[in-house]
Enzyme design. Structure first.
Site, PDB file in Angstrom:
ATOM      1  N   TYR A  21      37.131  36.444  40.574  1.00  0.00           N
ATOM      2  CA  TYR A  21      39.259  35.721  39.931  1.00  0.00           C
ATOM      3  C   TYR A  21      38.935  34.639  40.319  1.00  0.00           C
ATOM      4  O   TYR A  21      39.763  33.424  38.827  1.00  0.00           O
ATOM      5  CB  TYR A  21      40.207  36.626  41.698  1.00  0.00           C
ATOM      6  CG  TYR A  21      40.838  36.713  40.641  1.00  0.00           C
ATOM      7  CD1 TYR A  21      41.915  36.811  39.570  1.00  0.00           C
ATOM      8  CD2 TYR A  21      41.416  36.100  41.797  1.00  0.00           C
ATOM      9  CE1 TYR A  21      43.357  36.700  39.369  1.00  0.00           C
ATOM     10  CE2 TYR A  21      43.255  34.947  41.781  1.00  0.00           C
ATOM     11  CZ  TYR A  21      43.660  35.658  40.453  1.00  0.00           C
ATOM     12  OH  TYR A  21      45.243  34.957  40.263  1.00  0.00           O
ATOM     13  N   LYS A  58      39.659  31.383  37.409  1.00  0.00           N
ATOM     14  CA  LYS A  58      40.205  30.373  37.336  1.00  0.00           C
ATOM     15  C   LYS A  58      39.854  29.433  37.445  1.00  0.00           C
ATOM     16  O   LYS A  58      40.561  28.662  36.520  1.00  0.00           O
ATOM     17  CB  LYS A  58      41.392  30.253  38.244  1.00  0.00           C
ATOM     18  CG  LYS A  58      41.940  31.738  38.472  1.00  0.00           C
ATOM     19  CD  LYS A  58      43.208  31.986  37.249  1.00  0.00           C
ATOM     20  CE  LYS A  58      43.980  33.439  37.614  1.00  0.00           C
ATOM     21  NZ  LYS A  58      45.047  33.613  36.663  1.00  0.00           N
TER      22      LYS A  58
HETATM   23  P1  NAD Z   1      50.856  40.862  37.284  1.00  0.00           P
HETATM   24  O1  NAD Z   1      49.461  41.821  37.161  1.00  0.00           O
HETATM   25  O2  NAD Z   1      52.235  41.864  37.419  1.00  0.00           O
HETATM   26  O3  NAD Z   1      50.578  40.859  35.473  1.00  0.00           O
HETATM   27  C1  NAD Z   1      49.218  40.060  35.096  1.00  0.00           C
HETATM   28  C2  NAD Z   1      50.273  40.949  33.671  1.00  0.00           C
HETATM   29  O4  NAD Z   1      48.547  40.782  32.496  1.00  0.00           O
HETATM   30  C3  NAD Z   1      49.499  42.455  33.870  1.00  0.00           C
HETATM   31  O5  NAD Z   1      50.922  43.137  32.966  1.00  0.00           O
HETATM   32  C4  NAD Z   1      48.709  42.982  33.081  1.00  0.00           C
HETATM   33  O6  NAD Z   1      48.964  44.275  32.304  1.00  0.00           O
HETATM   34  C5  NAD Z   1      48.776  41.911  31.975  1.00  0.00           C
HETATM   35  N1  NAD Z   1      47.625  42.022  31.042  1.00  0.00           N
HETATM   36  C6  NAD Z   1      45.577  42.394  31.656  1.00  0.00           C
HETATM   37  N2  NAD Z   1      44.907  42.592  30.725  1.00  0.00           N
HETATM   38  C7  NAD Z   1      45.580  42.018  29.959  1.00  0.00           C
HETATM   39  C8  NAD Z   1      44.699  41.752  28.173  1.00  0.00           C
HETATM   40  N3  NAD Z   1      43.781  42.544  28.190  1.00  0.00           N
HETATM   41  N4  NAD Z   1      46.134  41.754  26.859  1.00  0.00           N
HETATM   42  C9  NAD Z   1      47.536  41.793  27.330  1.00  0.00           C
HETATM   43  N5  NAD Z   1      47.639  41.314  28.860  1.00  0.00           N
HETATM   44  C10 NAD Z   1      46.983  41.461  30.146  1.00  0.00           C
HETATM   45  O7  NAD Z   1      50.495  39.312  38.067  1.00  0.00           O
HETATM   46  P2  NAD Z   1      51.354  38.652  38.185  1.00  0.00           P
HETATM   47  O8  NAD Z   1      51.430  38.319  39.813  1.00  0.00           O
HETATM   48  O9  NAD Z   1      52.718  38.822  37.756  1.00  0.00           O
HETATM   49  O10 NAD Z   1      50.302  37.039  37.848  1.00  0.00           O
HETATM   50  C11 NAD Z   1      50.666  36.408  36.818  1.00  0.00           C
HETATM   51  C12 NAD Z   1      49.563  35.484  36.712  1.00  0.00           C
HETATM   52  O11 NAD Z   1      50.423  34.187  37.572  1.00  0.00           O
HETATM   53  C13 NAD Z   1      48.906  36.044  36.780  1.00  0.00           C
HETATM   54  O12 NAD Z   1      47.312  34.646  35.734  1.00  0.00           O
HETATM   55  C14 NAD Z   1      47.878  35.635  38.034  1.00  0.00           C
HETATM   56  O13 NAD Z   1      46.135  35.491  37.783  1.00  0.00           O
HETATM   57  C15 NAD Z   1      48.722  34.299  38.292  1.00  0.00           C
HETATM   58  N6  NAD Z   1      48.402  33.747  40.644  1.00  0.00           N
HETATM   59  C16 NAD Z   1      49.766  35.534  40.169  1.00  0.00           C
HETATM   60  C17 NAD Z   1      49.723  35.229  42.238  1.00  0.00           C
HETATM   61  C18 NAD Z   1      50.915  36.482  42.858  1.00  0.00           C
HETATM   62  O14 NAD Z   1      51.094  35.821  43.739  1.00  0.00           O
HETATM   63  N7  NAD Z   1      51.316  37.185  42.110  1.00  0.00           N
HETATM   64  C19 NAD Z   1      48.589  34.142  42.415  1.00  0.00           C
HETATM   65  C20 NAD Z   1      48.401  33.920  41.564  1.00  0.00           C
HETATM   66  C21 NAD Z   1      47.692  33.514  40.600  1.00  0.00           C
END
Ligand code: NAD
Length: 317
Positions: free
Chosen positions: A148, A152
């Site tokens: 992961y 990134k």
């Molecule tokens: P989340 O898992 O709730 O949202 C990610 C969304 O991407 C999901 O709804 C999933 O269905 C969608 N997805 C996955 N594969 C897909 C595909 N092939 N086509 C279309 N959609 C697809 O996660 P989040 O917490 O909302 O995170 C959003 C972003 O922020 C992500 O990129 C994550 O890596 C990044 N991030 C989040 C955090 C956190 O603390 N939540 C921390 C660091 C980075």
């Protein structure tokens, strides 16, 4: 003046869903795209399309007629999921990110924001619970979290190269543990605050809950409303290098459990399971750059954010 047409990729997910609601309140026309709809309430998007963004043609369809892209779609989850699926996560996210960048270029998108993560920071800087705050330049020499985290970092570079070669204006945000209501709280993809709230909501008034690791691992946490506001401000800015978005109040997992137990008014003891993955020993954000570039910092305290999150999870379980 007509506002830009905005795409939120990953609009069925936790942060994407909140971002769509925020942008709609600001008066934008918003398209949401995801492989699934939001779990807990309908999306406020003007147009919501179910598309697999690993496919370039689907990314093209998503970016059609769009000026600004917030790229949040990712295969991700809590520490258990991320630790067990390096190859799948790397492949899925690399495909999504390369194809989304290319589709944005082909569709002449003017502004592109990629959501990176604190997981890109070197493991060797995060071996102590009393960890020093991570600054943006600490990313190199790189030693990111397997799977992961490396993906990134790879996409951060892809964004910088697309900006250099094709003049696509890119922004790169590194989130540090975002939490809040309407996020996954069970099933294995949930993060520590949501998992702790669920366990305590289900517990009796005097009870014991399982805590992953020895409880001494530390993190900082940022409430979702601050997260989407920071994202919006970054999109409006001219800043294109990676920037931290989060809070800098370091807290151990044990202390987080105590805080939620206080909010719940329950007497909770902890049963530590050190066989479970717990990630790096400590991780905290240096948010000086964010304050300087955006002229802003997160407003919601950890106590208040946890209270709102706990109340919502309690109403669900
Ligand atoms: P989340 O898992 O709730 O949202 C990610 C969304 O991407 C999901 O709804 C999933 O269905 C969608 N997805 C996955 N594969 C897909 C595909 N092939 N086509 C279309 N959609 C697809 O996660 P989040 O917490 O909302 O995170 C959003 C972003 O922020 C992500 O990129 C994550 O890596 C990044 N991030 C989040 C955090 C956190 O603390 N939540 C921390 C660091 C980075």
């Amino acid at each position: 003046m007509q506002k830009n047409k905005v795409l939120v990729a990953g609009a069925g997910g936790f942060i994407g869903h909140h971002l769509v609601s925020y942008l709609k309140k600001k008066g934008y026309w918003v398209r949401g795209v995801d492989i699934k709809r939001p779990e807990f309430e309908p999306s406020a998007a003007d147009d919501f399309q179910l598309l697999d963004l690993r496919e370039l043609s689907n990314c093209g369809q998503a970016c059609k007629g769009i000026n600004e892209v917030y790229q949040l779609a990712a295969d991700m989850g809590g520490i258990g999921y991320i630790t067990a699926n390096h190859g799948v996560i790397f492949r899925n996210n690399a495909l999504i990110n390369l194809h989304m960048l290319e589709a944005a270029r082909l569709n002449k998108v003017s502004n592109y924001l990629f959501t990176s993560s604190a997981c890109i920071y070197p493991m060797y800087l995060q071996k102590d619970p009393k960890v020093k705050q991570l600054k943006e330049e600490d990313a190199y020499p790189a030693d990111s979290e397997p799977g992961y985290g490396w993906e990134k970092l790879f996409t951060e570079l892809a964004c910088e190269y697309y900006q250099q070669d094709y003049n696509l204006k890119t922004h790169i945000v590194r989130f540090h543990n975002i939490f809040g209501p309407l996020g996954t709280y069970e099933g294995g993809r949930e993060k520590a605050p949501a998992a702790i709230c669920r366990k305590i909501a289900k517990a009796r008034d005097v009870d014991e809950i399982e805590v992953w690791g020895d409880g001494k691992q530390t993190r900082s946490y940022c409430y979702i409303d601050d997260c989407v506001e920071g994202l919006f401000k970054l999109m409006l800015s001219d800043y294109s290098k990676p920037i931290n978005l989060g809070q800098d109040r370091l807290i151990s997992v044990d202390a987080l459990v105590d805080m939620v137990a206080d909010i719940a008014g329950k007497k909770i003891t902890k049963r530590h399971d050190t066989s479970k993955p717990q990630g790096v020993r400590g991780r905290n954000a240096d948010i000086t750059l964010m304050k300087n570039v955006l002229g802003w910092s997160p407003q919601v305290s950890l106590e208040e954010g946890l209270r709102r999150t706990y109340e919502w999870i309690k109403s669900q379980v």
